[in-house]
Design a protein around this motif. Structure first.
Motif, PDB file in Angstrom:
ATOM      1  N   HIS A  85       0.797  -1.221   0.000  1.00 21.54           N
ATOM      2  CA  HIS A  85       0.000   0.000   0.000  1.00 21.54           C
ATOM      3  C   HIS A  85       0.833   1.276   0.000  1.00 21.54           C
ATOM      4  CE1 HIS A  85      -3.118  -2.828   0.624  1.00 21.54           C
ATOM      5  NE2 HIS A  85      -2.810  -3.056   1.859  1.00 21.54           N
ATOM      6  N   LEU A  87       2.525   4.357  -2.098  1.00 18.86           N
ATOM      7  CA  LEU A  87       2.275   5.090  -3.342  1.00 18.86           C
ATOM      8  C   LEU A  87       3.561   5.786  -3.763  1.00 18.86           C
ATOM      9  CD1 LEU A  87       0.310   6.201  -5.502  1.00 18.86           C
ATOM     10  CD2 LEU A  87      -0.162   8.088  -3.926  1.00 18.86           C
ATOM     11  N   LEU A  89       5.015   7.925  -6.884  1.00 19.21           N
ATOM     12  CA  LEU A  89       4.603   8.644  -8.084  1.00 19.21           C
ATOM     13  C   LEU A  89       5.825   9.052  -8.899  1.00 19.21           C
ATOM     14  CD1 LEU A  89       1.896  10.975  -6.504  1.00 19.21           C
ATOM     15  CD2 LEU A  89       1.515   8.914  -7.864  1.00 19.21           C
ATOM     16  N   SER A 100       7.284   8.894  -1.117  1.00 18.05           N
ATOM     17  CA  SER A 100       6.232   7.883  -1.130  1.00 18.05           C
ATOM     18  C   SER A 100       5.301   8.055   0.064  1.00 18.05           C
ATOM     19  CB  SER A 100       6.864   6.494  -1.086  1.00 18.05           C
ATOM     20  OG  SER A 100       5.873   5.496  -0.944  1.00 18.05           O
ATOM     21  N   THR A 136      -3.892   2.065  -1.667  1.00 17.57           N
ATOM     22  CA  THR A 136      -3.160   3.011  -2.504  1.00 17.57           C
ATOM     23  C   THR A 136      -4.075   3.886  -3.354  1.00 17.57           C
ATOM     24  OG1 THR A 136      -1.367   1.419  -2.536  1.00 17.57           O
ATOM     25  CG2 THR A 136      -1.243   3.195  -4.129  1.00 17.57           C
ATOM     26  N   ALA A 137      -5.137   3.327  -3.906  1.00 13.39           N
ATOM     27  CA  ALA A 137      -6.041   4.132  -4.740  1.00 13.39           C
ATOM     28  C   ALA A 137      -6.623   5.303  -3.940  1.00 13.39           C
ATOM     29  CB  ALA A 137      -7.154   3.273  -5.317  1.00 13.39           C
ATOM     30  N   LYS A 139      -5.160   6.811  -1.478  1.00 15.77           N
ATOM     31  CA  LYS A 139      -4.074   7.778  -1.295  1.00 15.77           C
ATOM     32  C   LYS A 139      -3.861   8.609  -2.554  1.00 15.77           C
ATOM     33  CE  LYS A 139      -1.899   4.914   2.127  1.00 15.77           C
ATOM     34  NZ  LYS A 139      -0.918   3.931   2.436  1.00 15.77           N
ATOM     35  N   LEU A 140      -4.029   7.982  -3.704  1.00 11.37           N
ATOM     36  CA  LEU A 140      -3.874   8.701  -4.961  1.00 11.37           C
ATOM     37  C   LEU A 140      -4.971   9.743  -5.110  1.00 11.37           C
ATOM     38  CD1 LEU A 140      -2.263   8.991  -7.557  1.00 11.37           C
ATOM     39  CD2 LEU A 140      -3.672   7.177  -8.539  1.00 11.37           C
TER      40      LEU A 140
END
Length: 142
Positions: A85, A87, A89, A100, A136-137, A139-140
């Motif tokens: 989990h 992230l 980028l 991260s 993670t989604a 967090k994005l």
């Protein structure tokens, strides 16, 4: 044939070299010896630098290689495990955009809860095998 395993964890990077034929550990190391720092700019936030992980991986591998118990040229495969989990980028050129947002960051829990409600609890639990609360989604989106 030797195998190199790399575990990129929150507290440190651990590496092991294993003989594939005997399944015996040839060497193991971690870096750093103390816990890695976590940046928390606000309550509930938790970030780490992927560049730090890269430096730590290099140091841990160097420690294993320095053991003298094997020839690094005999490593035939590498396996990597990474914090769940997290992230990371990057831009179109694979350049890091920011630190991260790691697994224990909770800034997007409310967004995850909204997704859990919108998708449906039964759908999430039966098909995703979990709720998206801090994944993670979320967090994005945050």
């Amino acid at each position: 044939m030797l195998l190199l395993g790399i575990d990129i964890g929150t507290s440190s990077v651990k590496v092991s070299v294993v003989d594939a034929a005997t399944q015996k550990t040839v060497s193991t190391a971690q870096y750093p010896d103390e816990e890695s720092p976590i940046t928390a700019l606000h309550p509930g936030w938790a970030e780490q630098s992927p560049n730090m992980w890269w430096q730590q991986a290099q140091q841990a591998i160097a420690k294993c290689n320095a053991s003298g118990g094997y020839n690094p040229q005999d490593i035939a495969a590498i396996g990597i495990a990474y914090q769940m989990h997290g992230l990371v980028l990057v831009d179109k050129d694979q350049k890091l955009l920011r630190d991260s947002i790691i697994w224990c960051d909770s800034r997007a829990v409310e967004i995850g809860q909204q997704a859990f409600d919108a998708i449906g609890h039964e759908e999430c639990l039966s098909h995703l095998l979990n709720s998206p609360g801090n994944f993670t989604a979320s967090k994005l989106a945050g």
